[in-house]
Scaffold this motif. Structure first.
Motif, PDB file in Angstrom:
ATOM      1  N   LYS A 178       0.635  -1.258   0.138  1.00 57.03           N
ATOM      2  CA  LYS A 178       0.123   0.034  -0.048  1.00 57.03           C
ATOM      3  C   LYS A 178       0.808   1.444  -0.137  1.00 57.03           C
ATOM      4  O   LYS A 178       0.297   2.444  -0.487  1.00 57.03           O
ATOM      5  CB  LYS A 178      -0.906  -0.090   1.150  1.00 57.03           C
ATOM      6  CG  LYS A 178      -0.568   0.037   2.434  1.00 57.03           C
ATOM      7  CD  LYS A 178      -1.718   0.013   3.458  1.00 57.03           C
ATOM      8  CE  LYS A 178      -1.223  -0.196   4.854  1.00 57.03           C
ATOM      9  NZ  LYS A 178      -2.173  -0.296   5.871  1.00 57.03           N
TER      10      LYS A 178
ATOM     11  N   ASP B  21       3.943   3.401  -4.725  1.00 53.08           N
ATOM     12  CA  ASP B  21       2.784   4.324  -5.648  1.00 53.08           C
ATOM     13  C   ASP B  21       2.896   3.643  -7.026  1.00 53.08           C
ATOM     14  O   ASP B  21       2.005   3.835  -7.954  1.00 53.08           O
ATOM     15  CB  ASP B  21       3.291   5.616  -5.574  1.00 53.08           C
ATOM     16  CG  ASP B  21       2.838   6.028  -4.255  1.00 53.08           C
ATOM     17  OD1 ASP B  21       1.832   5.762  -3.599  1.00 53.08           O
ATOM     18  OD2 ASP B  21       3.403   7.267  -3.885  1.00 53.08           O
ATOM     19  N   ASN B  22       4.248   2.915  -7.307  1.00 55.05           N
ATOM     20  CA  ASN B  22       4.463   2.709  -9.037  1.00 55.05           C
ATOM     21  C   ASN B  22       3.672   1.394  -9.327  1.00 55.05           C
ATOM     22  O   ASN B  22       4.258   0.588 -10.275  1.00 55.05           O
ATOM     23  CB  ASN B  22       5.938   2.895  -9.141  1.00 55.05           C
ATOM     24  CG  ASN B  22       6.794   1.848  -8.617  1.00 55.05           C
ATOM     25  OD1 ASN B  22       6.186   1.235  -7.644  1.00 55.05           O
ATOM     26  ND2 ASN B  22       7.978   1.793  -9.099  1.00 55.05           N
ATOM     27  N   VAL B  23       2.858   0.877  -8.588  1.00 54.55           N
ATOM     28  CA  VAL B  23       2.379  -0.494  -8.939  1.00 54.55           C
ATOM     29  C   VAL B  23       0.883  -0.395  -8.861  1.00 54.55           C
ATOM     30  O   VAL B  23       0.041   0.079  -8.027  1.00 54.55           O
ATOM     31  CB  VAL B  23       2.888  -1.620  -7.777  1.00 54.55           C
ATOM     32  CG1 VAL B  23       2.419  -1.365  -6.398  1.00 54.55           C
ATOM     33  CG2 VAL B  23       2.274  -3.049  -8.208  1.00 54.55           C
ATOM     34  N   ASP B  24       0.248  -1.203  -9.853  1.00 56.62           N
ATOM     35  CA  ASP B  24      -1.244  -1.316 -10.158  1.00 56.62           C
ATOM     36  C   ASP B  24      -1.310  -2.837  -9.893  1.00 56.62           C
ATOM     37  O   ASP B  24      -0.993  -3.654 -10.836  1.00 56.62           O
ATOM     38  CB  ASP B  24      -1.568  -0.700 -11.579  1.00 56.62           C
ATOM     39  CG  ASP B  24      -2.938  -0.905 -12.066  1.00 56.62           C
ATOM     40  OD1 ASP B  24      -3.629  -0.958 -11.041  1.00 56.62           O
ATOM     41  OD2 ASP B  24      -3.316  -0.775 -13.066  1.00 56.62           O
ATOM     42  N   VAL B  25      -2.143  -3.153  -8.972  1.00 60.93           N
ATOM     43  CA  VAL B  25      -2.325  -4.513  -8.775  1.00 60.93           C
ATOM     44  C   VAL B  25      -3.737  -4.909  -9.489  1.00 60.93           C
ATOM     45  O   VAL B  25      -4.740  -4.119  -9.162  1.00 60.93           O
ATOM     46  CB  VAL B  25      -2.424  -4.761  -7.082  1.00 60.93           C
ATOM     47  CG1 VAL B  25      -2.985  -6.393  -6.916  1.00 60.93           C
ATOM     48  CG2 VAL B  25      -1.230  -4.198  -6.480  1.00 60.93           C
TER      49      VAL B  25
END
Lengths: 445, 445
Positions: free
Chosen positions: A65, A68-72
């Motif tokens: 959480k 910021d640079n990850v899209d799950v």
């Protein structure tokens, strides 16, 4: 546009690759078939009622959480187009495609029945939360059903547990079922004595914990005997059905009558491994794992990394540390390239050692040349796993559950659902009297 | 031979009847369809990720392990022969019959869809562990799937939650879903803001918590509004399908697009209630509950007691206290008879009050003439439930989970299995890529 990194799978490989890229100037898409990361090495404790499934499966979004640079994204990767550089994903009710500049594939491995997939129904593996809940239901309900039988042969059959495969998972399962039968459940049944239960551990090779070396193997075997586990080595499973298992032993063919079988014998890479190999000309090994280049990429595709249980390299074992270090290596290569440095470095695995708990207060651990067994080994096991759980926060309850099971005799998490195990068959046959009347209700006399 | 008491169902009624007979000179057979007692009032916390299923479902054998005169048996009672004084039981793979001198039937109630059983698939109820895990999967995966949509209408549909029935369970579910959307999940998604979620609570009557009286009803309604729950009263559900719900409101017919529906609207007695009524000439009420004599027995059958949610008497509500006191009353009558004293005493229900949590730190409670709401009501809720859990030991982890959820924002138990919810549909369609290749694998392009 920033470099697009797609990570397939949020197991140890994918999750640690993603975390290693947290300060990198990339956009990561992390695709996983469930919303949680699964700590597979503790699945056996979910299956034997020590831990809840939530305690070993933190939500991926919680773990990441602050990154910021990850899209799950929820979904199962069906295929990779290595020319168009896209992965096609099947989500529940929605299919989508994601483009990548760099791809890290870490989709794990599943149980292998060595071509006998029909065994699966009668001898579930231990690879997913579903598997663990299925086995939990079968194991605890076996004692309930043994207590109901009026025919001694049937009682014995319900009280016989066969674990196939004497690697870490098999040894841990056999040990925990023995502790259930001998410590937790005695005194709770009117018609059976759980001490009567037979727990049989079989393996085609000649030693338990074969990869741990002779010394620890012998120690583990002695500990299993003390627990009352029967160990059948050099014994090959040739048949599994609803009521038993057929084996070829050094003394000839034998049938073991048993209602509850656990399969912990082999792994196979998922279909995606074969697709990747076919698309890139990489080979696969006997288990279907992709033969990777020394830097964990695929031949002619320096932008595709394969890590963890899906990859084959230098006969590295399918353990968490190989996946973690592989994931970090892939992330490291990406960061080097972004920094304008040379890439293509070979992956070097640092063996931190391996360990297996035989029972409470007793584990075997192999660290470099050091071999530790017994209580000291168990304290090491506890320390390592506490550290892991602390890393994911909120896992204090797991420690409490351990206290209940190791210091006491209890198992706090024994619930089985009607969708699992034997109850499911009964629901099919009779309908579910607790929710609403179905076809089966008419069967009552 | 000692008096044989058969108890059907290990819910509140059956379990407390059994415990009340612990020093009685009787042989008790306690028959239940699962190996655990279920604390139904906390199921909503399992469904919303606060507690694990094990924390609200202690094994019956554990609870009764110090009681020697009880034989716990797994199985579902299909029928009672009131003349032969036997119950016929279906176990998984084994049918059996048990004879009784005295019978206590406490088989609970299931969700009622008021004749529209087709609603069940799209709007699960909340009566069993399976229900709670099913809803847990649907609720958490709804946010995952909303995040995947590219069509705004579909996103909205995934972010709309409808709870049918504004009794305690419905209010608690709506409140918890609102807390999830507004406290736990914001900031964890790239493409949606969970704050956008709509939580709609509908009921055919004109008040929430109708049985709690005007004052608490108004308080609860205000609290729900503060949480962002939309409350639609005097609104009747006339249709439920995969993507929405049809309602008749005071303003006319309306369709609400929503993927996730929860049914908390009505109860129905199990088929066994009708069979007992037919066999003894007792009547049943509209919900199929058995109309019992004032002493909780059936007409002409002083040896058969019906207690809990299955019985109809003086319009008593289907709450835990009615079942507990009914179970104790039945046990008391048996003990009186064994002591040679007169039996047939009427059951008098002592109303200890009722309570419902609207959100963390806020509950409404009605105790005699006293009405309490807000933080004080919540402290009372906490005290009562802590006392309950302490009674079953080993439930310290539940307190920790409460701390995580009430003091923090987390939900520790968010795991859904592939057998539940939307994932199950996907497994059907695509096969399970994490275990072994099935027919579905061929669908990939």
């Amino acid at each position: 546009m920033r470099e697009r990194v797609v990570v397939v799978g949020a197991g140890f490989g994918g999750l640690f690759a993603t975390r290693a890229l947290r300060r990198a100037d990339v956009d990561i898409t992390l695709i996983n078939g469930t919303a949680y990361h699964l700590f597979q090495p503790l699945l056996y404790q979910v299956a034997t009622g020590i831990l809840s499934e939530g305690e070993i499966a933190p939500p991926i979004r919680e773990v990441l959480k602050n990154q910021d640079n990850v899209d799950v994204r929820l979904g199962w990767v069906r295929d990779v187009d290595v020319n168009a550089k896209t992965v096609s994903v099947a989500g529940p009710g929605i299919d989508y495609t994601v483009g990548y500049d760099t791809l890290i594939v870490s989709a794990g491995a599943s149980q292998s029945y060595f071509g006998n997939d029909a065994f699966a129904e009668h001898a579930p593996g231990l690879k997913s939360v579903d598997d663990a809940l299925e086995l939990r239901s079968r194991i605890f309900n076996a004692f309930e059903l043994a207590d109901l039988q009026t025919d001694e042969d049937k009682t014995d059959r319900w009280l016989t547990f066969v674990v196939v495969g004497a690697g870490a998972t098999g040894v841990e399962m056999a040990g925990q079922i023995a502790e259930l039968a001998h410590r937790t459940l005695p005194g709770q049944y009117k018609h059976i004595d759980p001490h009567r239960a037979r727990i049989i551990l079989v393996d085609a090779v000649g030693a338990v914990l074969n990869t741990f070396g002779d010394h620890l193997s012998t120690r583990a075997l002695r500990q299993l005997h003390l627990l009352g586990v029967e160990v059948e080595l050099d014994t090959k499973v040739v048949g599994v059905d609803a009521t038993g298992i057929e084996v070829e032993t050094p003394r000839g063919h034998q049938r073991i009558e048993s209602m509850t079988k656990v399969w912990a014998a082999g792994v196979a890479a998922p279909p995606l491994a074969r697709r990747l190999a076919e698309a890139t000309g990489a080979g696969t090994d006997r288990a279907g794992r992709v033969l990777v280049e020394p830097d964990l990429t695929l031949p002619g595709h320096p932008e595709i990394f394969v890590v963890g249980d899906m990859m084959a390299l230098d006969r590295l074992p399918g353990v968490a540390q190989v996946a973690i270090q592989g994931g970090r290596h892939a992330a490291g290569q990406i960061k080097r390239r972004l920094a304008g440095r040379e890439t293509g470095q070979a992956f070097h695995y640092f063996d931190k050692g391996s360990m297996a708990t035989v029972s409470r207060f007793s584990a075997v651990a192999s660290i470099g040349r050091v071999r530790i067994s017994g209580f000291l080994g168990w304290l090491m096991w506890l320390a390592v796993h506490l550290l892991y759980l602390v890393g994911f926060k909120n896992r204090l309850t797991a420690v409490l559950h351990w206290a209940v099971s190791f210091l006491g005799r209890g198992r706090s998490e024994r619930v089985s659902t009607l969708q699992q195990g034997f109850a499911r068959a009964a629901v099919r046959e009779y309908g579910d009297p607790f929710t609403r009347e179905r076809a089966g209700a008419g069967k009552a006399t």
